[in-house]
Design a protein around this motif. Structure first.
Motif, PDB file in Angstrom:
ATOM      1  N   ASP A 145      72.672 -72.051  64.647  1.00  0.00           N
ATOM      2  CA  ASP A 145      73.864 -71.406  64.086  1.00  0.00           C
ATOM      3  C   ASP A 145      75.133 -71.708  64.882  1.00  0.00           C
ATOM      4  O   ASP A 145      76.166 -71.089  64.673  1.00  0.00           O
TER       5      ASP A 145
ATOM      6  N   ARG B 237      81.728 -68.927  68.856  1.00  0.00           N
ATOM      7  CA  ARG B 237      81.262 -68.225  67.650  1.00  0.00           C
ATOM      8  C   ARG B 237      82.395 -67.846  66.702  1.00  0.00           C
ATOM      9  O   ARG B 237      82.168 -67.487  65.558  1.00  0.00           O
TER      10      ARG B 237
ATOM     11  N   ASP C  63      82.286 -64.534  64.656  1.00  0.00           N
ATOM     12  CA  ASP C  63      81.071 -64.245  63.885  1.00  0.00           C
ATOM     13  C   ASP C  63      80.014 -63.681  64.828  1.00  0.00           C
ATOM     14  O   ASP C  63      79.345 -64.427  65.544  1.00  0.00           O
TER      15      ASP C  63
ATOM     16  N   THR D  70      77.173 -62.642  64.342  1.00  0.00           N
ATOM     17  CA  THR D  70      75.783 -62.919  63.994  1.00  0.00           C
ATOM     18  C   THR D  70      75.257 -64.209  64.626  1.00  0.00           C
ATOM     19  O   THR D  70      74.072 -64.521  64.492  1.00  0.00           O
TER      20      THR D  70
END
Length: 541
Positions: free
Chosen positions: A329, A430, A433, A435
């Motif tokens: 991710d 990130r 974000d 998550t």
């Protein structure tokens, strides 16, 4: 400042007034500038300072920097120079010679400026602060070149004054003495260099600054403290404390991590940005656009995927192993690496019959290219000379110093601060974000591994990997014992997405790598031969 006006002219003048003492060389030619008159006023001092940066522009120098630091690791391959990946190179390799030669050329230019300007009463110089600044720039660049040399070759000749003819043959100095000189130069440079903000105020961005001096000092101390060099004369693990100290000086100077898309950092618009500490300045110079004599960044040309007989050339490709190093991710993965199918789509064009043509990457060794050296098809062809890329080389960024600081904190028993600075880099990555990319919470060797991981993904393709593997004692394990996956399989799905999977090819292992031989590259054989063996060869070559 992108152009450093008159940089090539200044370089030629500096070399034209060489070090030999033959009588006929002391005769002034009518209309030709001499060394005695060159450093005579403010304008000439600026030219002399500009010349100190000139070797950084030379295309072989940047070619070698990319090859030696990336293509000899698990991060990248060079389709035309498998010797580096396989560790079958010898002392005759041309890139070693060019790296050695251009570093010493930069040292000569810096030595001439320092000798002729530092502490000298020059009646024609009106701005005495400028006089101090150009000396500081020369000391920074001399330290930069010596640091590059000592990392690559170990013990090297240490020269701090222009040499006379009878002194040209120099023996190798112990690397610990070279590091002492580097630190001395950088500390003196830091005292007299302006900050980046002050350089911006006078429209001189791109020159050495106080932050660049402290940033390089941080990395110099990191190198000396790293356990991979425990057998070397310069090894001193107490230098971790100095690395922390100098990093903290950098943190006082107003730098910050860029908060937009990660890839923006490496575009023309992102040059000399808020997190940039030192960059090599390139620009498109249509009036001086020979294939190898322009002011552009040749490494863009070498990194862009190859389209067969057409440009770009595409020598360098990122490995599947590097792709796998990124967490699934991590937004930086797609902004650091471009897969070959996406590249073909982005470079598609309409032919004379109105059909859309999607180019295919030729001799695709890995499936990926370095997106940090990328130009759109439109921008690429707008240059006229494809080798004249205006993209700067990012040399020192704040995230690099944050991660050195984290490593130094770890080695000095402050794991909490180490985690904080790793997480600063991850938080920026990130992009809000929550998550993705959770904060690092581990301790002990797991924390050190997390720092190493973050350096690899944050700084990939920027010329850090080989040194990071050597200094941490991991080169043999990563590229020989464990090996790495070179090529991925790419599949275009019905919905237009691209799936990356294992190609099934065996893991590559650099079986010819030998430690401690490959701690350093070989001294160029021509240097050994030209001195009759006074300059000795590194062990094993």
């Amino acid at each position: 400042m992108k152009r450093f006006k008159n940089i090539l002219l200044a370089s030629l003048i500096v070399f034209a007034v060489g070090a030999c003492s033959e009588d006929y060389l002391d005769t002034d030619k009518i209309g030709e500038q001499t060394e005695g008159s060159f450093y005579s006023n403010d304008a000439e001092l600026i030219k002399a300072a500009n010349a100190c940066y000139a070797p950084l522009w030379e295309y072989h120098y940047n070619w070698g920097r990319t090859s030696m630091n990336n293509s000899s690791t698990d991060d990248a391959v060079d389709r035309e120079d498998l010797q580096l990946r396989e560790f079958t190179f010898n002392s005759g390799h041309f890139l070693f010679l060019y790296n050695y030669r251009y570093n010493y050329r930069g040292i000569l230019i810096a030595n001439k400026l320092i000798q002729n300007v530092e502490g000298v009463d020059i009646p024609g110089v009106a701005d005495k602060d400028l006089q101090k600044r150009v000396v500081a720039e020369a000391k920074y660049m001399r330290a930069y070149y010596y640091y590059d040399l000592v990392k690559m070759f170990g013990d090297i000749p240490l020269i701090t004054v222009p040499l006379l003819k009878d002194d040209l043959t120099q023996t190798r100095a112990s690397a610990d003495l070279v590091f002492e000189q580097i630190e001395k130069d950088l500390l003196e440079a830091a005292a007299d260099l302006p900050t980046k903000a002050e350089m911006a105020d006078i429209e001189e961005l791109g020159r050495a600054t106080k932050g660049a001096a402290y940033g390089l000092l941080t990395k110099v101390c990191m190198t000396q403290a790293s356990s991979g060099y425990s057998s070397q004369s310069f090894y001193d693990d107490s230098k971790w404390a100095d690395a922390k100290k100098y990093a903290e000086e950098v943190f006082k100077l107003g730098y910050d991590l860029y908060r937009g898309d990660y890839n923006d950092i490496f575009t023309e618009a992102g040059e000399n940005g808020i997190g940039s500490i030192f960059e090599v300045q390139f620009y498109d110079s249509p009036l001086d656009d020979g294939a190898f004599t322009n002011n552009g960044n040749f490494t863009t040309f070498l990194n862009m995927p190859w389209l067969g007989a057409a440009d770009p050339y595409g020598r360098y490709q990122a490995t599947y192993d590097l792709y796998l190093e990124f967490e699934d991710d991590d937004p930086r993965r797609e902004q650091s690496l471009m897969n070959s199918l996406t590249f073909g789509e982005e470079w598609s064009y309409e032919n004379s019959e109105g059909e859309t043509v999607i180019p295919v990457v030729n001799e695709d060794l890995t499936g990926f290219s370095n997106y940090k050296h990328y130009l759109s098809r439109e921008r690429y062809f707008s240059l006229g000379n494809f080798r004249n890329s205006p993209i700067n080389e990012r040399i020192i960024r704040l995230s690099d110093i944050y991660l050195v600081y984290a490593e130094a904190c770890y080695h000095t028993g402050d794991e909490g601060t180490a985690r904080t600075y790793v997480n600063y880099v991850r938080d920026r990555a990130r992009q809000g974000d929550a998550t993705v990319l959770p904060d690092v919470t581990v301790s002990g060797t797991d924390l050190l591994d997390a720092i190493y991981h973050e350096r690899r993904v944050e700084l990939c393709g920027e010329g850090h990997r080989f040194h990071d593997l050597v200094r941490t004692g991991r080169l043999e394990k990563e590229v020989k014992t464990d090996g790495y996956k070179v090529k991925a399989a790419l599949t275009k799905e019905a919905d237009g997405s691209i799936t990356v999977s294992d190609s099934g090819e065996p893991v590559f292992k650099a079986t010819n790598l030998q430690m401690p031989k490959n701690l350093f590259f070989p001294i160029p054989q021509s240097e050994v031969d030209n001195t009759g063996g006074v300059i000795t060869q590194n062990p094993g070559y």
